[in-house]
Scaffold this active site. Structure first.
Site, PDB file in Angstrom:
ATOM      1  N   SER A 207       0.717  -1.141   0.619  1.00  0.00           N
ATOM      2  CA  SER A 207      -0.036  -0.307  -0.542  1.00  0.00           C
ATOM      3  C   SER A 207       1.102   1.446  -0.194  1.00  0.00           C
ATOM      4  CB  SER A 207      -0.665   0.205   1.386  1.00  0.00           C
ATOM      5  OG  SER A 207       0.259   0.343   2.309  1.00  0.00           O
ATOM      6  N   ALA A 210       1.700   2.163   3.358  1.00  0.00           N
ATOM      7  CA  ALA A 210       3.038   1.801   4.305  1.00  0.00           C
ATOM      8  C   ALA A 210       4.513   1.776   3.598  1.00  0.00           C
ATOM      9  CB  ALA A 210       2.939  -0.056   4.277  1.00  0.00           C
ATOM     10  N   GLU A 229       7.064  -0.723  -4.613  1.00  0.00           N
ATOM     11  CA  GLU A 229       5.992  -0.679  -5.425  1.00  0.00           C
ATOM     12  C   GLU A 229       4.810  -0.542  -5.093  1.00  0.00           C
ATOM     13  OE1 GLU A 229       3.077  -1.323  -7.912  1.00  0.00           O
ATOM     14  OE2 GLU A 229       3.660  -3.647  -7.769  1.00  0.00           O
ATOM     15  N   CYS A 263      -2.903  -3.519  -7.951  1.00  0.00           N
ATOM     16  CA  CYS A 263      -2.816  -1.809  -8.255  1.00  0.00           C
ATOM     17  C   CYS A 263      -2.498  -1.471  -9.031  1.00  0.00           C
ATOM     18  CB  CYS A 263      -1.344  -1.902  -7.094  1.00  0.00           C
ATOM     19  SG  CYS A 263       0.204  -2.575  -8.644  1.00  0.00           S
TER      20      CYS A 263
END
Length: 471
Positions: A207, A210, A229, A263
């Protein structure tokens, strides 16, 4: 000792359980990696290639078993997990080629000697894996790191520990030297313990929140290479496209594949005002009705399964409802699916035109739709995000694409294809809150080793002729 339990989100059945690694065990894993590093880094590169090739063979031999485990652990449909195992195997050959092309060694003779470029590994790399592609995504860090000569400490997602264990078993079958690859299982505390150790690199997929935490944690420690990433509030623009049904297929595959848990999924759909935009929405709604969401082992095979957990479903539904409470209009309302576990949610479409909503991704099959009066306005709306992972344009006019590709801010930008499409031999990553300009996939070789430039001569010779201003 804390016990870690992984469950099938479609049924609640336990898939894996085992102890979480303690801080002392994490420290020992890093120490093993540190001790193994010099020998592993100094070995002939062919030795490391042979090792990852043996790992590739182990993945191939156990592909059906591991694919089934990923389906049980994440709820993903077999067609997806089978493809994931194929991508994991393919990553080995791609990474070997990428290392040679993007790093490796090369030499050129000059008038003053030999100029040589080499690449050296960083040391001990911590790899933190995600749950949505629990094999493929960490594999995309681990394989290039091992090829470069780094040693690895891998903490899988706490939602997918079985997948991590099976990967570790395949690496053990590859007969790596002791300490080159180390597995630690656990949740947030285990991950925090790993990052408190003297690692040399952090390779993370997860995320944006994070990733922001990791940036802050290591901001004053330039020794540590960060490869992040992260997520994205990804836009998909539809403009001057006549075939609404064809457009709908691209939208659905952009927004709802993997139950929206990629994502690179489109989170924002930008359409023109008027009938053409209306036609696209109607076609998307019609196609949504044909999507089958069910447990992975259902017959016939489903399009997609549940979210990773009931908690994830609760959070996604709450986030969608918050937008609705602020004035967004549910065209297809977000809801749970009757007769299935509470981790299942159905696709939703929420109109957000002229409504101020958070610039955050909802990791679920929920698509926010807004309208624009002009193509330039649509591009501006697409760029109105602090993220920059993926974006897409659907259009019959190549001139629109020429303008879009020059103005859009994202690392993966697709034309008349889903935003989720990505080639293994291309870079994958974004900018802004979506990453730190260190894309993975084919470019992982860039962050697994650092360049060393040398000027060399075979013998000691006088260079007085090069020294200007001598008496």
């Amino acid at each position: 000792m804390t016990q870690l339990i992984s469950t099938n989100p479609a049924t609640g059945d336990t898939v894996w359980d085992g102890p979480e690694a303690t801080a002392a065990e994490v420290a020992a894993a890093v120490e093993r990696g540190r001790a193994a590093f010099p020998d592993w880094a100094d070995r002939p590169r062919q030795d490391r290639i042979d090792a990852v090739k043996r790992y590739q063979a182990a993945l191939k031999a156990r592909a059906p078993e591991i694919a089934a485990a990923i389906s049980r652990e994440t709820g993903k449909a077999p067609w997806e997990t089978t493809a994931e195992l194929g991508a994991m195997q393919g990553k080995v050959d791609i990474s070997i080629r990428a290392y040679d092309e993007r790093t490796g060694e090369r030499t050129a003779d000059t008038a003053f000697g030999r100029a040589t470029l080499r690449h050296r590994p960083h040391g001990v790399a911590a790899v933190l894996g995600p749950f949505n592609f629990p094999g493929h995504l960490p594999n995309g860090h681990i394989v290039p790191a091992l090829l470069a000569g780094d040693t690895v400490v891998f903490k899988p997602s706490e939602e997918a520990p079985l997948t991590g264990q099976l990967m570790a078993e395949c690496l053990a079958e590859a007969d790596l030297p002791e300490g080159v690859f180390n597995l630690v299982q656990g949740g947030r505390d285990t991950g925090a313990a790993l990052l408190d150790q003297p690692i040399d690199a952090l390779m993370f997929t997860g995320s944006g929140a994070a990733g922001a935490h990791f940036r802050k944690k290591f901001a004053d420690d330039p020794r540590i290479i960060l490869a992040l990433e992260l997520g994205g509030n990804n836009p998909l623009v539809v403009w001057d496209a006549a075939d609404a049904e064809a457009v709908a297929g691209i939208i659905v595959q952009s927004a709802f594949v993997t139950t929206g848990q990629r994502c690179s999924c489109a989170r924002r759909l930008i359409l023109p005002f008027g009938q053409r935009g209306n036609d696209v929405l109607e076609a998307v709604i019609a196609l949504i009705d044909r999507l089958r969401f069910a447990p992975y082992d259902s017959d016939p095979e489903p399009y997609a399964g549940p979210l990773i957990s009931v908690r994830a479903a609760d959070q996604a539904l709450a986030a969608a409802q918050h937008r609705i409470d602020r004035g967004a209009l549910p065209i297809v309302a977000p809801r749970r699916i009757d007769g299935l576990s509470d981790a299942f949610v159905s696709p939703a479409i929420i109109q957000t035109t002229d409504v101020l909503v958070e610039d955050e991704e909802i990791f679920a099959p929920f698509l926010m739709v807004s309208r624009a009066h002009s193509f330039d306005e649509a591009i501006n709306e697409a760029n109105a995000t602090r993220y920059g992972l993926s974006a897409g344009l659907v259009s019959d006019d190549p001139k629109n694409w020429d303008r879009f590709i020059r103005r859009i801010r994202a690392g993966v930008v697709n034309f008349n294809r889903p935003t989720t499409g990505a080639a293994g031999d291309m870079p994958f990553g974004g900018l802004g809150a979506s990453g730190n300009h260190r894309p993975s996939a084919y470019y992982a070789a860039d962050y697994c080793a650092y360049p060393v430039a040398s000027f060399e001569a075979d013998a000691v010779k006088s260079i007085e002729g090069e020294i200007k201003g001598l008496r």
